[in-house]
Motif scaffolding. Structure first.
Motif, short mmCIF file in Angstrom:
data_model
loop_
_atom_site.label_atom_id
_atom_site.label_comp_id
_atom_site.label_asym_id
_atom_site.label_seq_id
_atom_site.Cartn_x
_atom_site.Cartn_y
_atom_site.Cartn_z
N GLU A 175 -2.12 0.40 8.16
CA GLU A 175 -1.28 -0.70 7.68
C GLU A 175 -0.10 -0.18 6.85
N HIS A 214 3.08 -7.04 4.50
CA HIS A 214 1.74 -6.54 4.83
C HIS A 214 1.38 -6.90 6.26
N ASN A 215 0.24 -6.32 6.71
CA ASN A 215 -0.39 -6.77 7.94
C ASN A 215 -1.85 -7.09 7.63
N ASN A 262 3.70 -1.38 7.53
CA ASN A 262 4.41 -2.11 6.48
C ASN A 262 5.74 -1.43 6.14
N HIS A 309 0.83 -1.22 0.00
CA HIS A 309 0.00 0.00 0.00
C HIS A 309 0.87 1.26 0.00
ZN LIG Z 1 -2.10 -5.20 2.94
#
Ligand SMILES: [Zn+2]
Length: 364
Positions: free
Chosen positions: A194, A247-248, A198, A180
């Motif tokens: 997030e 990512h989370n 990240n 993102h």
């Molecule tokens: Zn993500």
């Protein structure tokens, strides 16, 4: 089987190279081609310049788009450590593209310039220090992209790589991709974004990889949002040894809030139908994250539909470090010391993966 990039490595031992002739060459010669971008990558041990050439075809005019490949017409000359790449293509680059500024500092490249052209050719020159670097030319294809107007865009990169001659064996190259960015926030939960988590975890990982001699490229180092294809392209152009998207996780937003908060833990995503499936790397990453961070581990997910996984020709994994809606996971993620541990786990797992692959290669 889908058409994947064919890495045709042509070392500049011969002075004049013509693009490989394919079954589609006749068609390619008649197609209008455009240079749409010049991308540069500065790594610790190599500099890479990639010229993106595109053509666009009505889907109906290609009998078998899966079998069709676009081979730009180009040639390369080398004299006194100056490479000149001439591409039979118009350029849609802005007139003031200052290629010299693209490589700011490099012990290998001394000059990089795009030259005024005669409208039908695009010319790029690169001067390098032959004492410090060896040059190689490759072509790398992007996955074909079907447009809303039922045309297909084919993009091929002509890639010039200038590698350090002093470092032997050459270091592993890792592309790290913080998920993102910009207006794409990713998951938002418990006052956490997030995209920020990240980026922080990925920057911390980058430093650890570099301390251990890896060549690392980050798809973003700020709050920007490169397209998914651009992220995968970086891994393909650099012929990375691994591509890791960080990512989370979150649960679907249409789930009742109380239920969303019940799930916590880590997982990793891979693509079993990729050219180089990375299930082994995904397994190591999920195990190491869960072990180091004392997190629950979800089963691995095989996700061939995800763009970064189906557009990467190198082993690619998406890691989901922890589950943001869960109060305890969120509390851990908000602490830098914990993000540092996550970064360390990502490094350990990847480093272990390369040791295991090296062992397996020696046995064969
Ligand atoms: Zn993500």
């Amino acid at each position: 089987m889908p058409v994947f990039a064919s890495y045709v490595t042509l070392f500049i031992a011969i002075l004049f190279l013509v693009s490989p002739v394919s079954a589609a060459a006749d068609l390619a010669e008649t197609l209008p081609a455009s240079v749409v971008a010049v991308k540069t990558f500065q790594l610790e041990h190599k500099d890479v310049v990639a010229v993106a050439v595109e053509t666009q075809l009505p889907a109906a005019s290609v009998s078998d788009p899966l079998a069709y490949t676009f081979e730009p017409q180009y040639h390369i000359t080398e004299r006194n450590s100056i490479l000149t790449l001439t591409v039979a293509a118009q350029s849609t680059l802005p007139a003031d593209t200052n290629a010299a500024a693209l490589i700011k500092f490099s012990p290998r490249l001394t000059r990089l310039a795009t030259m005024p052209d005669n409208k039908n050719d695009f010319i790029l020159t690169a001067a390098y220090s032959s004492r410090n670097a060896t040059a190689a030319v490759t072509t790398v294809k992007r996955k074909r992209v079907i447009q809303p107007d039922d045309t297909i865009i084919f993009r091929t990169y002509l890639v010039l790589t200038f590698s350090d001659t002093l470092t032997t064996p050459p270091p592993k190259t890792i592309v790290l991709d913080p998920g993102h960015g910009g207006t794409a926030l990713g998951a938002t939960s418990n006052y956490l974004l997030e995209k920020e988590l990240n980026l922080d975890i990925t920057l911390l990982s980058r430093d650890i990889f570099r301390q251990h001699g890896y060549d690392v490229y980050m798809t973003r180092t700020d709050d920007s949002n490169p397209s998914l294809l651009d992220r995968a392209d970086a891994a393909n152009i650099l012929q990375a040894d691994a591509f890791l998207a960080i990512h989370n996780n979150s649960m679907p937003t249409d789930m009742p809030d109380a239920a969303r908060k019940l799930y916590r833990g880590t997982t990793a995503l891979y693509n079993s139908s990729a050219l180089k499936p990375a299930k082994e790397l995904a397994t190591l990453l999920a195990n190491e994250l869960a072990g180091t961070l004392h997190l629950h581990q979800y089963p691995l997910q095989d996700r061939p539909g995800l763009v970064v996984l189906n557009s990467s020709w190198v082993p690619a994994v998406i890691v989901e470090v922890a589950m943001m809606p869960h109060p305890q996971d969120a509390k851990l993620l908000s602490q830098r010391v914990y993000r540092q541990q996550a970064a360390q786990a990502i490094f350990q797992a990847t480093d272990k993966y390369f040791s295991l692959t090296a062992l397996a290669t020696r046995r064969n």
